[in-house]
Design a protein around this motif. Structure first.
Motif, PDB file in Angstrom:
ATOM      1  N   ALA A  99      -9.376  13.750   2.620  1.00 42.78           N
ATOM      2  CA  ALA A  99      -8.130  14.415   3.024  1.00 42.78           C
ATOM      3  C   ALA A  99      -7.339  13.566   4.011  1.00 42.78           C
ATOM      4  CB  ALA A  99      -8.435  15.773   3.612  1.00 42.78           C
ATOM      5  N   ALA A 100      -8.052  12.850   4.875  1.00 38.31           N
ATOM      6  CA  ALA A 100      -7.356  12.042   5.871  1.00 38.31           C
ATOM      7  C   ALA A 100      -6.601  10.905   5.205  1.00 38.31           C
ATOM      8  CB  ALA A 100      -8.350  11.480   6.866  1.00 38.31           C
ATOM      9  N   SER A 141       0.832  -1.199   0.000  1.00 38.06           N
ATOM     10  CA  SER A 141       0.000   0.000   0.000  1.00 38.06           C
ATOM     11  C   SER A 141       0.870   1.254   0.000  1.00 38.06           C
ATOM     12  CB  SER A 141      -0.961  -0.012   1.192  1.00 38.06           C
ATOM     13  OG  SER A 141      -1.911   1.021   1.043  1.00 38.06           O
ATOM     14  N   ILE A 142       0.263   2.388   0.305  1.00 37.47           N
ATOM     15  CA  ILE A 142       1.012   3.648   0.207  1.00 37.47           C
ATOM     16  C   ILE A 142       1.138   4.313   1.564  1.00 37.47           C
ATOM     17  CG2 ILE A 142       0.314   4.004  -2.174  1.00 37.47           C
ATOM     18  CD1 ILE A 142      -1.723   6.032  -1.096  1.00 37.47           C
ATOM     19  N   GLY A 143       0.932   3.548   2.611  1.00 38.05           N
ATOM     20  CA  GLY A 143       1.093   4.051   3.967  1.00 38.05           C
ATOM     21  C   GLY A 143       0.888   2.866   4.885  1.00 38.05           C
ATOM     22  N   LEU A 168      -4.993  11.135   2.168  1.00 39.40           N
ATOM     23  CA  LEU A 168      -3.974  11.531   1.204  1.00 39.40           C
ATOM     24  C   LEU A 168      -2.669  10.853   1.565  1.00 39.40           C
ATOM     25  CD1 LEU A 168      -4.856  15.275   0.830  1.00 39.40           C
ATOM     26  CD2 LEU A 168      -4.874  13.569  -0.972  1.00 39.40           C
ATOM     27  N   ALA A 169      -2.045  10.303   0.558  1.00 37.50           N
ATOM     28  CA  ALA A 169      -0.785   9.602   0.821  1.00 37.50           C
ATOM     29  C   ALA A 169       0.242  10.578   1.343  1.00 37.50           C
ATOM     30  CB  ALA A 169      -0.291   8.996  -0.468  1.00 37.50           C
ATOM     31  N   ASN A 170       0.985  10.159   2.322  1.00 35.56           N
ATOM     32  CA  ASN A 170       2.142  10.953   2.727  1.00 35.56           C
ATOM     33  C   ASN A 170       3.245  10.694   1.744  1.00 35.56           C
ATOM     34  OD1 ASN A 170       2.035  12.696   4.978  1.00 35.56           O
ATOM     35  ND2 ASN A 170       1.529  10.915   6.250  1.00 35.56           N
ATOM     36  N   PRO A 171       3.518  11.612   0.846  1.00 34.01           N
ATOM     37  CA  PRO A 171       4.475  11.289  -0.207  1.00 34.01           C
ATOM     38  C   PRO A 171       5.911  11.323   0.307  1.00 34.01           C
ATOM     39  CG  PRO A 171       3.645  13.497  -0.527  1.00 34.01           C
ATOM     40  CD  PRO A 171       3.050  12.992   0.733  1.00 34.01           C
ATOM     41  N   GLU A 173       4.937  -0.525   2.576  1.00 31.61           N
ATOM     42  CA  GLU A 173       5.136   0.467   1.528  1.00 31.61           C
ATOM     43  C   GLU A 173       6.244   0.003   0.594  1.00 31.61           C
ATOM     44  OE1 GLU A 173       4.578   4.731   2.895  1.00 31.61           O
ATOM     45  OE2 GLU A 173       5.534   3.824   4.609  1.00 31.61           O
ATOM     46  N   GLY A 174       6.369   0.703  -0.530  1.00 32.94           N
ATOM     47  CA  GLY A 174       7.414   0.367  -1.491  1.00 32.94           C
ATOM     48  C   GLY A 174       8.784   0.250  -0.836  1.00 32.94           C
ATOM     49  N   ARG A 175       9.054   1.110   0.142  1.00 37.65           N
ATOM     50  CA  ARG A 175      10.393   1.089   0.733  1.00 37.65           C
ATOM     51  C   ARG A 175      10.625  -0.114   1.634  1.00 37.65           C
ATOM     52  NH1 ARG A 175       8.228   5.793   3.666  1.00 37.65           N
ATOM     53  NH2 ARG A 175       9.234   7.138   2.152  1.00 37.65           N
ATOM     54  N   GLY A 216      -4.477   3.458   1.166  1.00 36.69           N
ATOM     55  CA  GLY A 216      -4.488   2.601  -0.008  1.00 36.69           C
ATOM     56  C   GLY A 216      -5.622   2.943  -0.942  1.00 36.69           C
TER      57      GLY A 216
END
Lengths: 369, 369
Positions: A363-364, A183-185, A366-369, A214-216, A191
């Motif tokens: 808004a809650a 996912s993204i967080g 939104l991915a933390n980029p 996450e990707g990392r 997600g």
């Protein structure tokens, strides 16, 4: 089938180097493991390779297949027009109970298609998936799906997780695989639509679910399985492979000036290239196609004899450990979660972004980029 | 606004180091570029930092903002409860025509949310997107979206491509940016539902569309823009960052044994860490939020003065080059493509996998893994 020894049907015609490499891989596997092999392909060519390897009397069965699926053949054409190809006949041997699994370094799209159409799915699995076994900073891990299913529903992701769990236990020897959802967080609720619903289902499952990754986190080795749809998985696989090569070239350019560093650069570039090859199936020989009545291992076209040997060994291990029986058990324990139910989806849908409303950004979320 | 010099409103309270770093970045930007800055935040703290930098008389405007959005604040809460925060007031200055753009190293989710809600969208853009500017083997390129929109429709991807095209022209100085669509195979017809439809629309657009790119093409530098939804983009961004760090650690471990290589390893690990930082916004200072009436640049919390200077410079360049006017032109030229039309979707839908049919695999479309 599987009486005493697992029997693996091998597409002798597949791969960039044809029977010469495949036959050697098969002979190596026979020597190092308790298994049987059936070489499927043009009999004369296979016999010539056995002869060349001084293995005329090796304990292998040969099943003749007249046709060969070429690398450029479209999977759908291969399926329809090449019914006596080595790949199709290999899968037919499993269907008929004469073999337990298939290994092919041929056209991978065609191998997937033939596997799915010929063998059929295990009950409870809607979509068979392709798993990649990737190196990490710690132990290898399973990435699933890496390209067989590009459009998924949440319950498909849960099925992927169950299949990968069984693979990680059986082939990687992990007692209680830690399952992560791409996912993204990290927090629950991060997600896309599909992932948010899958999170909820995985949390309720019998799996050792560790939440989102996450990707990392993919290459740190902190989870044993990363679950995603086949589009994301394929991007991850190819990006990782490509980035390792790009970094090798960048390092070479950046460091070539200094004398001290030049020596190290040679090592670094080699190491990065090796890493890229390990992503590219070399380490474990191939990418297992899971969820079928049997197992198929898709090897890279450029596989050498060692990679084929490893792939055959992986297939045999999967069969020996009765992995598909374990999968059936897991599916039955999680029966309520792995079925597509529109009601589950709509009940959770309120928590999810409405796609038709352009600026309804949550808004809650939104991915933390 | 934009009379002669572009005016950038800077969130002086954002970032891990607060006003000390932000004020220095702003002063550096003032010295090196033709622009105006407005520092938004607690006036006393900002004046103290100006004093500390011997810049009491610098030509900067200060707009007081009592509240500060903390890193752990939820974007939705920040939006609702902190109406006099530095981020919200900075965007309000743009809305009121007193500034042209905003730069913030604060809470990135909150910056996105405040930007979208306060400024509003350019006509023709349904969903503003966050662009990443990434290093490649050749020149830097734009990855869009990197996390603002996790569930997209095909026409959203076309809008992203148009926004990134304008960014690449204006900020990266590329005359005719080569646009690639992230997919799982280069040929037309590869990809998921969303991507297949977007391919068709991009092909008809006025853009210099180069077709699909795969994960392995991202860092070669053969395209100037890679378009994807925010879920995939965020995974790509974080995976790349993480993999560079993982490879650095793996190299260190693998190479630490040899003496000759040890020296080089130090260089290599440093270079890989630098690469990871460049992905992480350092090079261009920040990730532009595009599609708004104005521009917002989201900087990393750990940004130093140099990164902030770069981000302010990027915002000013975007404004100077009248990038949003160019975007409006591009949108008007491609008017038919950037609107959501159910009819377009259904007409192409027959070519696309039906999601409800479990094993309706389109064999010709199986990803070549």
């Amino acid at each position: 089938m599987q009486k005493n020894k697992p029997c693996i049907a091998i597409d002798a015609m597949g791969g960039d180097f044809g029977p010469s490499v495949v036959v050697r891989g098969a002979l190596d596997a026979l020597r190092s493991d308790e298994l049987k092999v059936i070489l499927v392909g043009r009999e004369a060519e296979i016999r010539a390779e056995l002869e060349a390897a001084n293995a005329r009397d090796a304990d292998v069965e040969i099943v003749h297949a007249e046709q060969v699926i070429e690398m450029q053949d479209k999977p759908s054409d291969a399926l329809r027009r090449k019914k006596s190809s080595s790949i199709q006949i290999a899968f037919r041997l499993v269907k008929e109970g004469r073999a337990d699994g298939v290994v092919s370094a041929g056209n991978s799209g065609a191998t997937l298609a033939c596997g799915m159409f010929t063998l059929g799915r295990i009950e409870g699995i809607d979509r068979p998936a392709l798993a990649g076994i990737l190196p990490t900073e710690k132990k290898p891990m399973v990435l699933i799906d890496v390209g067989a299913n590009v459009d998924c529903k949440p319950h498909n992701l849960v099925q992927f997780a169950l299949m990968a769990d069984v693979l990680a236990r059986s082939v990687l020897g992990v007692a209680k695989p830690r399952i992560g959802l791409m996912s993204i967080g990290e927090e629950e609720g991060k997600g896309n639509y599909q992932v948010k619903l899958a999170y909820d289902m995985l949390r309720k499952s019998s799996l050792n679910f560790k939440g989102n990754v996450e990707g990392r986190d993919v290459f740190t080795g902190d989870v044993d399985v990363v679950v995603c749809d086949g589009f994301v998985g394929n991007v991850v696989l190819k990006l990782s492979e490509g980035l390792a090569l790009s970094l090798g070239r960048l390092l070479k350019r950046e460091l070539l000036a200094g004398f001290w560093s030049r020596c190290g650069t040679l090592f670094s570039k080699g190491a990065l290239r090796r890493f890229s090859r390990r992503i590219d199936y070399a380490e474990y020989g191939g990418a297992p196609l899971l969820g079928l009545k049997g197992i198929g291992i898709v090897c890279h076209g450029a596989s050498n004899a060692k990679a084929l040997n490893n792939a055959i060994h992986m297939a045999a291990t999967f069969v020996k450990n009765r992995s598909n029986d374990h999968l059936l058990q897991e599916l039955s324990v999680n029966r309520d979660l792995v079925q597509y139910r529109r009601s589950v989806q709509s009940s959770s849908a309120s928590a999810v972004k409405k796609l038709d409303d352009p600026l309804d950004i949550d808004a809650a979320n939104l991915a933390n980029p």
